[in-house]
Each structure stands twice: as structure tokens, then as C-alpha cells.
Design an enzyme around this catalytic site. Structure first.
Site, short mmCIF file in Angstrom:
data_model
loop_
_atom_site.label_atom_id
_atom_site.label_comp_id
_atom_site.label_asym_id
_atom_site.label_seq_id
_atom_site.Cartn_x
_atom_site.Cartn_y
_atom_site.Cartn_z
CE LYS A 122 -3.38 -2.61 -0.27
NZ LYS A 122 -3.94 -2.76 -1.64
NE ARG A 135 1.46 9.83 -17.32
CZ ARG A 135 0.31 9.18 -17.28
NH1 ARG A 135 -0.14 8.69 -16.13
NH2 ARG A 135 -0.41 9.06 -18.35
CE LYS A 137 -1.80 11.60 -18.34
NZ LYS A 137 -2.62 12.22 -19.38
CD GLN A 140 -5.79 11.10 -15.04
OE1 GLN A 140 -4.92 10.34 -14.63
NE2 GLN A 140 -5.87 11.47 -16.31
CG HIS A 145 -6.32 8.35 -6.89
ND1 HIS A 145 -6.08 7.25 -7.68
CD2 HIS A 145 -5.10 8.78 -6.46
CE1 HIS A 145 -4.79 7.02 -7.72
NE2 HIS A 145 -4.16 7.93 -7.00
CG HIS A 148 -8.72 3.23 -2.75
ND1 HIS A 148 -9.50 2.24 -2.21
CD2 HIS A 148 -7.76 2.60 -3.46
CE1 HIS A 148 -9.04 1.05 -2.58
NE2 HIS A 148 -7.97 1.24 -3.34
CE LYS A 202 -10.73 3.33 -19.01
NZ LYS A 202 -9.46 3.31 -18.30
CD GLN A 209 -11.34 -0.75 -8.84
OE1 GLN A 209 -12.04 0.06 -9.44
NE2 GLN A 209 -10.12 -0.43 -8.42
#
Length: 323
Positions: A122, A135, A137, A140, A145, A148, A202, A209
């Protein structure tokens, strides 16, 4: 004031002692301070330091690093699943009336060792968000995210420190199994748009999940109903956090896939589709989709369908050759 300081020191000292002194001597397990330090550094970098550092810089090209990273994650997850099944009494734990498992000292240490490697995985997972930031981004780096990744680090540490057992192994096996498929997908996606024909599944990643969380929730409710020798507080935390994950991932799935069914082929809409789809699967690769581009055919002058892909480096949607 001295009395309060003494009480505070006693509480901290109590938190530093887990269920096994051997575990307490392992890396990052001596007290809550090291793991909280890692989490705070992670949050500081992805929310403040990283975006500021990349503000006036071009996105980093991490294609090769990401392919290697995702390949490593696949192998690591396979190893954890195999080791967990071999070193624990998973089947006996599930079917025993009171989850009563008798283990020797050596068997306990083997179980604890597997839990430490799961916890450390983790820590490694935090690189997912680091790659987003480097990058550029940042869209995102969503609440889902960050929450989690943060909560799984803290919980897996607390589980190993204070309440290790077969109950947590079940969850670790399910989670590692999902990670095998997830990081394999990301590895193939990071290899380039020429591989997107192999990524038709995808959409099912988020479904897998969600199924994982349903299985975990059902298992933890069964643990509570059977009165297993596991702290009730930990069981309630498991259940509560799993319900939160179910809601967040379910909401994500609904917004991403149901909303995009009627999307047309405008460039603005295509960009929105790209961003939504990447958020839904974690954004570690490119996503195959369908769009319409206006192509003046020499013979007919009609609008031809073409496949599109999301470039890993600049997050733009680029059309491939019309087929």
C-alpha cells in the site's frame, strides 16, 4: 499541565506496543509516527509540492517507468496471493463456527510477515498518484483516489500492529487478486495506443472492484454474526469503510459509463469522455473509445467512423487512421 503531558506520553507509549514485539521491530512498525509521516508527506506532495513544482514544466514522459512499475505490481500481487493462501488457514477460518484458529509461534510470524508485505504494497501504491502529478494529470487526483490510497495505508498498518488474523487475510487475498487484473490492464495500456485493441474490458475493471467490496462486506458481516475473535471496533471500521467505498466507486461507475452512452463526436465532448473514463479506472493508461471525425473521402465525402486514443503524455484525444 504536567499531568496532561504524562497522560499523553502514556497513550503514545501504549500505541507503540502492538500484539507482538517482533512486529514492533519491523520497518515502519515501531510506532504510529513513521506511517503518519509517510502519509503526510504523500498528501503534501500530491496536493501542494508536486503541482507547484510542475506548474511551469512540461509533463514528464514516464512511459517506460510505468510499464515496469505496473509489471512489478502484477508480480508482487501474484506473490502475495500465493503466499497468503499457503501460510494461512483461510478455508478453516471461513467454515469454523467461531473462527477459532490455533497456530504455533512460527505460523503466527509467517502470517504477520505476509501482512507486513501487504501493508508495504500500500506504500508502493502511493506512486500511482505521484505519477499523476509528474505527468500533470492533476484532474485525476480525485477525492476517491486520495481517500482510497490514504485509508488503505493507515488501516493495513493498524491491522498488522493491533489485530492481525485470518479475517484480514481474506480481504488481502481479494484485494491482491483485483490488483493483478488492474495493474495488468495498466501495464498494457502504458505500452502505447497500438495495444488498445486488447483493452476492451476496461469498463469491467470498476465492476470487479465493486464485486470485491460486496464480497468483503458480506464476509465482514458474517464475521460479526459468528462472533469471531476479532475486535468489534475493527469489524465496524471494516464494514463502514467498505460501505463508503461501495458508494464512491458505484457513483463513479454510474457517472462515467451511464452518462457517456449518448456522447457525440465533438472535440469538447470527446475530451470530457477521455477525462471521465480515465478517472473511473485510475488513469494509469490509455482508453479505447469511439468517436466520429469528419473525413472528406475522395470518392463520397461522407463522415467516417474512426477509433481514437488518449495519448499518455499530453492527455489529448488523437484519431487513428480511418479503417
Amino acid at each position: 499541565m504536567t499531568t496532561y503531558m504524562k497522560i499523553f506520553e502514556e497513550r503514545i507509549s501504549g500505541l507503540s506496543k502492538g500484539v507482538d514485539e517482533t512486529v514492533d521491530s519491523w520497518f515502519l512498525m515501531s510506532s504510529p509516527a513513521p506511517v503518519f509521516g509517510v502519509v503526510l508527506l504523500y498528501l503534501a506532495f500530491i496536493l501542494k509540492i508536486g503541482p507547484e513544482f510542475m506548474k511551469n514544466r512540461k509533463p514528464m514522459d514516464l512511459k517506460r517507468i510505468m510499464v515496469f512499475y505496473n509489471a512489478f505490481q502484477v508480480c508482487y500481487s501474484i506473490w502475495m496471493c500465493r503466499t497468503s493462501i499457503q501460510e494461512s488457514n483461510v478455508i478453516s477460518s471461513i467454515f469454523s463456527k467461531k473462527c477459532e484458529i490455533n497456530r504455533t509461534r512460527e505460523q503466527n510470524l509467517a502470517l504477520y510477515s505476509g501482512a507486513w508485505f501487504y501493508f508495504f504494497s500500500k506504500i508502493i501504491d502511493l506512486l500511482d498518484t505521484t505519477f499523476f502529478v509528474l505527468r500533470k494529470k492533476n484532474n485525476q487526483v480525485s477525492f476517491l483516489h486520495v481517500y482510497h490510497h490514504t485509508i488503505t495505508v493507515l488501516f493495513s498498518w493498524g491491522y498488522l500492529k493491533y489485530a492481525p488474523g485470518e479475517q484480514g487475510v481474506i480481504i488481502g487475498i481479494l484485494n491482491s487478486g483485483v490488483h493483478i487484473m488492474m495493474y495488468f490492464y495498466y501495464m498494457v495500456a502504458a505500452m502505447g495506443p497500438q495495444y488498445q485493441k486488447y483493452l476492451w474490458w476496461k469498463k469491467y475493471m470498476t465492476s470487479i472492484q465493486l464485486i470485491q467490496f460486496v464480497l468483503i462486506l458480506g464476509y465482514m458481516l458474517a464475521v460479526g454474526a459468528k462472533g469471531c475473535n476479532m475486535p468489534k471496533t475493527l469489524t465496524f471500521f471494516f464494514v463502514g469503510n467498505t460501505v463508503i467505498f461501495l458508494y464512491l466507486f458505484g457513483n463513479f461507475y454510474r457517472k462515467t459509463y451511464n452518462k457517456n452512452k449518448g456522447i457525440d463526436g465533438s472535440s469538447r465532448t470527446g475530451s470530457s469522455l477521455a477525462q471521465s473514463a480515465l478517472r473511473a479506472a485510475g488513469g494509469m493508461g490509455c482508453m479505447p473509445t469511439q468517436t466520429q471525425i469528419t473525413s472528406q473521402s475522395q470518392s463520397q465525402g461522407q463522415v467516417q467512423p474512426a477509433k481514437a486514443y488518449i495519448d499518455l503524455n499530453n492527455n489529448s484525444v488523437k484519431p487513428l487512421k480511418v479503417e
